[in-house]
Scaffold this active site. Structure first.
Site, short mmCIF file in Angstrom:
data_model
loop_
_atom_site.label_atom_id
_atom_site.label_comp_id
_atom_site.label_asym_id
_atom_site.label_seq_id
_atom_site.Cartn_x
_atom_site.Cartn_y
_atom_site.Cartn_z
N ASN A 244 0.85 -1.19 0.00
CA ASN A 244 0.00 0.00 0.00
C ASN A 244 0.89 1.25 0.00
O ASN A 244 1.71 1.44 0.91
CB ASN A 244 -0.90 -0.03 1.25
N ASP B 22 -0.18 4.52 -0.14
CA ASP B 22 -0.91 5.76 0.18
C ASP B 22 0.00 6.84 0.76
O ASP B 22 -0.15 8.03 0.47
CB ASP B 22 -2.00 5.49 1.23
N HIS B 23 0.94 6.40 1.63
CA HIS B 23 1.71 7.42 2.35
C HIS B 23 2.86 8.03 1.54
O HIS B 23 3.47 9.00 1.96
CB HIS B 23 2.14 6.90 3.72
N ARG C 271 3.76 19.02 0.61
CA ARG C 271 4.33 20.24 0.02
C ARG C 271 3.58 20.68 -1.24
O ARG C 271 4.00 21.61 -1.91
CB ARG C 271 5.81 20.00 -0.34
N HIS D 283 -5.63 3.47 -1.64
CA HIS D 283 -6.97 3.72 -1.10
C HIS D 283 -7.42 5.10 -1.57
O HIS D 283 -6.89 6.12 -1.13
CB HIS D 283 -6.91 3.65 0.44
N ARG E 258 -9.64 7.61 -0.96
CA ARG E 258 -10.59 7.99 0.09
C ARG E 258 -11.54 9.05 -0.42
O ARG E 258 -11.20 9.85 -1.31
CB ARG E 258 -9.84 8.51 1.33
N ARG F 67 -7.50 12.48 0.86
CA ARG F 67 -6.43 13.03 1.71
C ARG F 67 -5.04 12.61 1.26
O ARG F 67 -4.07 13.28 1.56
CB ARG F 67 -6.65 12.65 3.17
N HIS F 68 -4.92 11.49 0.54
CA HIS F 68 -3.60 11.12 0.01
C HIS F 68 -3.68 10.80 -1.48
O HIS F 68 -3.31 11.64 -2.31
CB HIS F 68 -2.89 10.03 0.85
N GLU G 104 -8.40 0.07 -3.01
CA GLU G 104 -9.17 0.03 -1.76
C GLU G 104 -10.16 1.16 -1.82
O GLU G 104 -9.78 2.29 -2.19
CB GLU G 104 -8.21 0.31 -0.60
N THR H 131 -6.85 5.94 10.02
CA THR H 131 -6.72 4.85 9.06
C THR H 131 -7.98 3.99 9.20
O THR H 131 -8.80 4.24 10.09
CB THR H 131 -5.44 4.03 9.32
N THR H 132 -8.14 3.00 8.31
CA THR H 132 -9.35 2.18 8.34
C THR H 132 -9.50 1.53 9.72
O THR H 132 -8.57 0.92 10.23
CB THR H 132 -9.27 1.08 7.26
N GLU I 20 -10.55 -9.97 2.68
CA GLU I 20 -9.28 -9.63 3.31
C GLU I 20 -9.57 -9.59 4.81
O GLU I 20 -10.42 -8.81 5.28
CB GLU I 20 -8.76 -8.28 2.83
N HIS J 275 -3.54 -5.10 7.50
CA HIS J 275 -3.71 -3.98 8.42
C HIS J 275 -2.85 -4.14 9.67
O HIS J 275 -2.98 -5.11 10.40
CB HIS J 275 -5.16 -3.73 8.83
N GLY J 276 -1.95 -3.19 9.84
CA GLY J 276 -1.09 -3.18 11.03
C GLY J 276 0.03 -4.21 10.98
O GLY J 276 0.74 -4.39 11.97
N1 PXP Z 1 -5.67 -3.47 4.15
C1 PXP Z 1 -6.65 -2.54 4.26
C2 PXP Z 1 -8.03 -2.94 3.89
C3 PXP Z 1 -6.38 -1.23 4.69
O1 PXP Z 1 -7.36 -0.33 4.80
C4 PXP Z 1 -5.03 -0.88 4.95
C5 PXP Z 1 -4.69 0.53 5.33
O2 PXP Z 1 -4.96 1.38 4.27
C6 PXP Z 1 -4.05 -1.88 4.81
C7 PXP Z 1 -4.40 -3.17 4.44
C8 PXP Z 1 -2.61 -1.58 5.10
O3 PXP Z 1 -2.50 -1.33 6.46
P1 PXP Z 1 -1.11 -0.80 7.04
O4 PXP Z 1 -0.85 0.52 6.40
O5 PXP Z 1 -1.37 -0.72 8.51
O6 PXP Z 1 -0.08 -1.83 6.67
#
Ligand code: PXP
Length: 247
Positions: A6, A8-9, A17, A42, A44, A48-49, A68, A98-99, A151, A191-192
Site C-alpha cells: 500500500n 498511500d503514504h 508540500r 486507497h 478515500r 487526503r492522500h 481500496e 486509518t481504516t 481480506e 492492516h497493522g
Molecule cells: N488493508 C486494508 C483494507 C487497509 O485499509 C489498509 C490501510 O490502508 C491496509 C491493508 C494496510 O494497512 P497498514 O498501512 O497498517 O499496513
C-alpha cells in the site's frame, strides 16, 4: 503467498508540500520491481492522500492495482471506469486516521450484492474483496453478497500487547481463514502488519496475499523502498519455507 504494498503514504508525503514528488506512480514501479505482486491505493472520499489521477495512471501503466475503496456510489463509479486488477471494499469514516475495523457486510447484504453484481456485470473476471473481521457471520455474509475474496482485518492482532492476547487473535484469524477457504472464498489479510508480527501470521499459511503499507513505507525512509519491500518479502518466504518443511 504474495505481497501487495500500500503506497498511500507516498502520496501523503507528496501532498505535504503540494508538489508532484515523491510520485506514487514511481513508487508503484519500485515496489513491483522489488517483487511485490500488486500495488494498493486507497482512494478515500476526502482524497487526503491518493488522488483520482494516481489511480487512473497506476492502473493503466502497471495493470496490477488493488483499489481500496468505500462503497460510496461516486467511488464505485470511478472504480468501474478505471477497472483495476482488483478492488477491496472497506468501511470509511471521515475523521479516522486509518481504516478502523472491518466492513459490516452482514448488516446490508443486498447493498453489497448489488456492488459485486455491478463489477461482475462489467468485467466477468472481476476480483472483488471485502475487508472484514475474522468472524464467521461476516464471512458467510461476504459469500452471500457475491464477494470472491475476503481480506481478514489483522489490526486487532497487530494491536495486541500481551502474548495470550496475540495468540487468541491469531487463533481467530486461522480459524476464520480456514472456514472462508472451506466455503470457497479466497483469503487475503492485512492492516497493522509489520516486520515483527508478519511471521506468525504467515506461518498460518493459505493466504493469497498480504496487504502491507505503513510499516514498509516507514522503513523505506531509512533504507529505501526496494530494500524495505525485499525485507518484508524475505520474512514471508521464510515462513512459507518453514511451513513446507513442517508438512
Ligand atoms: N488493508 C486494508 C483494507 C487497509 O485499509 C489498509 C490501510 O490502508 C491496509 C491493508 C494496510 O494497512 P497498514 O498501512 O497498517 O499496513
Amino acid at each position: 503467498m504474495k505481497l501487495g504494498v500500500n503506497i498511500d503514504h507516498i502520496a501523503t508525503l507528496r501532498n505535504a508540500r503540494g508538489d508532484d514528488f515523491p510520485s506514487p506512480v514511481h513508487a508503484a514501479f519500485v515496489v513491483l520491481e522489488a517483487g511485490a505482486s500488486n500495488v494498493t491505493c486507497h482512494l478515500r472520499e476526502d482524497r487526503r492522500h491518493i488522488k483520482d489521477d494516481d489511480v487512473i495512471i497506476i492502473s493503466k501503466l502497471t495493470k496490477r492495482l488493488n483499489l481500496e475503496m468505500s462503497a460510496d456510489e461516486k467511488i464505485v463509479k470511478i472504480a468501474l471506469d478505471v477497472m483495476p486488477k482488483s478492488v477491496t471494499i472497506v468501511p470509511e469514516r471521515r475523521q479516522e486516521l486509518t481504516t478502523e475495523g472491518g466492513l459490516d457486510v452482514a448488516a446490508d447484504i443486498k447493498r453489497y450484492e448489488s456492488i459485486t453484481g455491478e463489477f461482475k456485470f462489467k468485467f466477468t473476471d472481476a476480483a472483488v474483496s471485502a475487508f472484514i473481521e475474522p468472524d464467521p457471520r461476516q464471512i458467510d455474509a461476504a459469500a452471500e453478497a457475491g464477494f470472491g475474496f475476503i481480506e481478514i482485518h489483522t489490526g486487532r492482532y497487530a494491536g495486541e500487547r500481551t502474548e495470550s492476547g496475540k495468540y487468541s487473535e491469531l487463533f481467530k484469524i486461522k480459524t476464520a481463514a480456514e472456514y472462508a477457504r472451506k466455503i470457497g472464498l479466497r483469503v487475503n489479510a492485512g492492516h497493522g502488519l509489520n516486520y515483527q508480527n508478519i511471521y506468525d501470521i504467515a506461518m498460518i499459511g493459505g493466504f493469497m496475499e498480504f496487504n502491507i503499507g505503513f510499516s514498509i513505507i516507514s522503513k523505506s525512509v531509512f533504507c529505501g523502498l526496494e530494500t524495505a519491500v525485499k525485507e518484508m518479502l524475505s520474512i514471508i518466504k521464510a515462513a512459507e519455507f518453514a511451513n513446507c518443511r513442517n508438512t
